[in-house]
Design an enzyme around this catalytic site. Structure first.
Site, PDB file in Angstrom:
ATOM      1  N   HIS A  97      35.942 -72.071  19.853  1.00  0.00           N
ATOM      2  CA  HIS A  97      36.141 -70.720  19.338  1.00  0.00           C
ATOM      3  C   HIS A  97      37.616 -70.385  19.246  1.00  0.00           C
ATOM      4  O   HIS A  97      37.980 -69.219  19.157  1.00  0.00           O
ATOM      5  CB  HIS A  97      35.426 -69.701  20.240  1.00  0.00           C
ATOM      6  CG  HIS A  97      33.944 -69.829  20.172  1.00  0.00           C
ATOM      7  ND1 HIS A  97      33.264 -70.834  20.794  1.00  0.00           N
ATOM      8  CD2 HIS A  97      33.011 -69.085  19.529  1.00  0.00           C
ATOM      9  CE1 HIS A  97      31.966 -70.705  20.558  1.00  0.00           C
ATOM     10  NE2 HIS A  97      31.794 -69.662  19.788  1.00  0.00           N
TER      11      HIS A  97
ATOM     12  N   GLU B 181      26.083 -70.365   7.677  1.00  0.00           N
ATOM     13  CA  GLU B 181      27.361 -70.209   6.981  1.00  0.00           C
ATOM     14  C   GLU B 181      27.386 -70.925   5.649  1.00  0.00           C
ATOM     15  O   GLU B 181      27.888 -70.399   4.660  1.00  0.00           O
ATOM     16  CB  GLU B 181      28.508 -70.751   7.840  1.00  0.00           C
ATOM     17  CG  GLU B 181      28.977 -69.841   8.940  1.00  0.00           C
ATOM     18  CD  GLU B 181      28.026 -69.841  10.101  1.00  0.00           C
ATOM     19  OE1 GLU B 181      27.121 -70.673  10.113  1.00  0.00           O
ATOM     20  OE2 GLU B 181      28.199 -68.982  10.979  1.00  0.00           O
TER      21      GLU B 181
END
Lengths: 405, 393
Positions: free
Chosen positions: A210, A141
């Protein structure tokens, strides 16, 4: 090239006529408009895609935005045509239309290409546009967000997808220091027209890592804009507006909202990035919310209406900057504010909004601003515990009753 | 050690030769661009690729330009040092003196279409890309006429029209940005390359390897240049890197180790790298260089290395002295001419400093400019849409 505006819904609108094609002046709405329900579409010509784009050249002729504070999306009755689709399909449609329109738009993220996107938002795009415009990145990322920002410095318009917004914590340095600040520290030399998007929020038992709400972490970064979509209509509109914007925009989607179905117009339209959406006008109390909590609020609103209350529900949509114009007018009318959000109590969007409302509209408040947020805990896996972490409709009803005493 | 022997040998040869020639038959060569071939002193070491040849094609004009540019950069950094001590420059100031050969050598091998992105030690790279001395000093002193209008400071010099993308404060964060620039160059079919410069300290950042992986996977024209000045602030390379062969760290990506104090070697390497990157994708260049100042002006630079080491490198490997010896030995200029040139440059720098000192500070309204780009003709009222009415540029 044509511009059409439909006015619909409740009859008395003091909408001024809009000189479309040649006018370069935006019509600022008069303040008296605000409590009126109306629906506005801005239709752009379809010949925009035929124009050639030099590097960095943006064609703006077809888009006239009305920065109007109030825009509802109800009253589908006025639009006879339209097509029904799910929210992720609306996002895909918006993305595809923008990629057709401007060859500088490209998508990068994990599994966005051949796999079609983990939530199918980029499905079919790799086949249509090729591997150089829809890029499958390795799992890094920090690097691919940085690469998107570097590419944006030269004039490309990447749409960077975080498979889950929580993963973008790894790219925080790039987002904060480079994305947000480069325009300022270079004295305006570089613009970063990047869109960072992805699903976040509390899902169905996805676990703590998450289920993060990154809007609270990003909200302090100067130089970025943040928007949260909640319906297929505003998802497509905000996606398109974010791509066309010259500023870096972070578009927050929600994992549980991808399968919402709605009928959206066939014509080309975009939503104003800085504008809040009036979901349900009312008189007794202003409820401010965004993303998934909008639906909890609307569910609570049904109960509240049965109990005799008339809540005004506003989907704030723009998380940075806040649309204090719409919000302020609502506060001036109802004098009571309830904020319902999914962020944590500490340092969330609700906390900032509470401070902003107290600072600006203190004189108009009859009761302290109440903010319902998620608990300050990592989201547990067990279903029942997870339910207690986020705000439920029953709690909203209780809070309204308490405030309206 | 070998280097000191080499230079002392050349010293004994050159002196008698120069004094023997009368000044009347010396050529005026500042405009002479006929090619000269010079051998680099140190050979290249390569990893997974062929080394470029040690014979560098250059010309007297070019070598003279090297001297002039490097002297200007050196003067600028020394002036910045005094300005910092006089508290006219605040915050962090990272000086590049000792490493000038990298900036000028690279410029000689590339065009303004090729992009350069570097870290916070960016003053000389900015000048190399065509930045003006007065812009640099104004920015350092936080004036409105600075290259970033006073809002960036020492670590944020940019020059968009010369494809110089800065100027970044966070160690290593510019590497993914650089690979993004290379990606855009490939996307737009520019036939240009990007040089992403970083230091030996940044070579241990994960994002370097992430970005390198993507660049190699997508065949991007990215050249990663490690300016190895052997110290990551106070930590020597042997204490921070298990494998200090930074040019080999790319593993599957070819690498080249270059003597970074030799402007001609740098030029040769960059030329080679550009050709390689356009055809085959990324390549790593490790430039063996040295900085005389500490990491920044807050760092004395002598707590982790001895003064003897610094003065030793200055005597043996100084880039400007090396070019001076070349100019004298190839009879391109006399000592007096070079001294005059240096005096001229000193005056140029002093004038720029004086001019920068006179320039105005930014007005208060500049606080809110360049936050956002004006979009769709909407006037932004700031977050509360009431008081803070700012017309965004």
């Amino acid at each position: 090239m044509s511009s059409i505006i439909h006015g619909a819904g409740a009859a008395t609108t003091t909408l001024s006529t809009f000189n479309s094609i040649d006018s370069k002046i935006l019509v600022a709405p008069s303040r008296t408009n605000l409590s009126v329900r109306s629906q506005r579409y801005i239709v752009a010509g379809s010949d925009a895609s035929k124009k050639k784009f030099g590097s960095g050249l943006r064609v703006r002729h077809s888009q006239k935005l009305i920065p109007n504070a109030v825009a509802t999306k109800e009253a589908d009755t006025s639009v006879s045509t339209g097509h029904e689709l799910l929210l992720f399909e609306a996002l895909q449609e918006g993305l595809e239309e923008e990629m057709d329109r401007d060859p500088h738009v490209c998508v990068m993220g994990e599994d966005v290409g051949h796999y079609g996107g983990s939530y199918k938002v980029t499905k079919g795009l790799a086949d249509k546009f090729g591997d150089l415009r829809v890029l499958d990145t390795p799992i890094c990322e920090n690097a691919f967000t940085g690469m998107g920002i570097g590419a944006a410095m030269t004039g490309l318009r990447p749409v960077i997808e975080g498979m889950n917004m929580g993963f973008l914590l790894l790219a925080f340095n790039q987002i904060s220091n480079n994305c947000g600040m480069l325009h300022y520290t270079s004295g305006g030399q570089f613009t970063i027209p990047v869109v960072i998007r992805g699903p976040g929020g509390v899902g169905r038992q996805l676990g703590a890592e998450h289920s993060q709400r990154l809007e609270s972490y990003f909200q302090s970064i100067p130089g970025i804009q943040m928007v949260a979509c909640s319906t297929p209509y505003n998802a497509k509109g905000l996606m398109k507006a974010a791509i066309r914007s010259e500023n870096p925009v972070i578009l927050f989607e929600h994992v549980l909202l991808y399968n919402l179905k709605e009928k959206i117009p066939d014509e080309d339209y975009i939503c104003n990035l800085e504008e809040a959406e009036m979901v349900r006008p009312g008189e007794h109390i202003t409820i401010l919310t965004y993303s998934r909590m909008r639906y909890h609020v609307m569910q609570a609103a049904k109960t509240l209406v049965n109990k005799g209350y008339d809540p005004e529900v506003i989907d704030i949509r723009s998380l940075k900057p806040f649309d204090l114009h719409t919000i302020g007018n609502s506060v001036k009318k109802t004098h009571r504010v309830l904020i319902v959000e999914e962020c944590m109590r500490t340092g969330g969007i609700g906390a900032s909004l509470t401070a902003a409302i107290n600072e600006n509209f203190h004189d108009y408040l009859d009761a302290p601003v109440m903010c319902l947020s998620s608990q300050d805990v990592p989201t547990p896996y067990a279903g029942t515990l997870e339910e207690w972490t986020v705000v439920q409709p029953a709690q909203i009803v209780t809070a309204v009753e308490q405030l309206c005493q | 050690m070998a280097l000191s022997r080499l230079s002392s040998r050349s010293n004994t040869f050159l002196k008698p030769a120069i004094t023997a020639l009368p000044s009347s038959i010396r050529r005026h060569v500042s405009t002479d661009s006929s090619p000269i071939t010079i051998e680099t002193a140190v050979p290249f070491t390569s990893h997974l690729c062929e080394s470029p040849s040690r014979s560098v094609e250059t010309s007297s004009e070019e070598i003279l330009a090297f001297f002039r540019d490097m002297a200007r950069m050196r003067r600028m950094e020394i002036a910045a040092d005094s300005l910092y001590k006089a508290k006219l420059i605040r915050g962090f100031c990272h000086l590049y003196d000792g490493q000038e050969a990298l900036a000028v050598g690279m410029e000689a091998a590339i065009t303004k279409k090729d992009a350069i992105i570097t870290s916070y030690r960016d003053h000389c790279t900015f000048i190399g890309r065509g930045g003006k001395l007065v812009d640099a000093f104004s920015e350092l002193m936080g004036r409105k006429t600075g290259c970033s209008h006073g809002k960036g400071g020492s670590m944020h010099f940019y020059k968009k029209d010369a494809s110089f993308y800065g100027g970044h404060g966070i160690v290593g964060a510019q590497i993914p940005l650089g690979c993004g620039l290379a990606f855009a160059q490939k996307y737009n079919k520019d036939e240009a390359v990007t040089f992403a410069l970083y230091g030996d300290g940044a070579a241990n950042q994960g994002q370097l390897f992430e970005a390198l992986n993507i660049s190699a996977l997508w065949d991007l024209p990215a050249i990663l240049v490690c300016e190895n000045n052997h110290y990551g602030m106070g930590t020597a390379t042997w204490r921070s890197a298990k494998s200090p062969a930074y040019f080999k760290r790319g593993d599957y990506v070819p690498g080249l180790k270059v003597d970074g104090m030799d402007a001609l070697a740098v030029k040769q390497a960059c030329k080679f790298a550009k050709e390689h990157a356009l055809k085959n994708g990324p390549i790593i260049l490790e430039m063996d260089t040295y900085r005389y100042h500490g990491h920044s002006m807050s760092d004395p630079g002598s707590t982790y290395r001895t003064r003897d080491e610094i003065s030793g490198v200055r005597q043996v490997r100084d880039p400007i002295e090396r070019v001076r010896k070349l100019l004298l030995s190839h009879d391109i200029a006399t000592e007096k001419e070079l001294k005059d040139m240096e005096k001229e440059i000193r005056k140029e720098v002093d004038d720029a400093v004086a001019q920068a000192k006179e320039s105005p500070v930014p007005d208060a309204s500049e606080l809110f400019t360049n936050m956002y780009v004006k979009d769709c003709g909407v006037e932004s009222f700031g977050a509360d849409r009431k008081e803070l009415k700012v017309t965004l540029p």
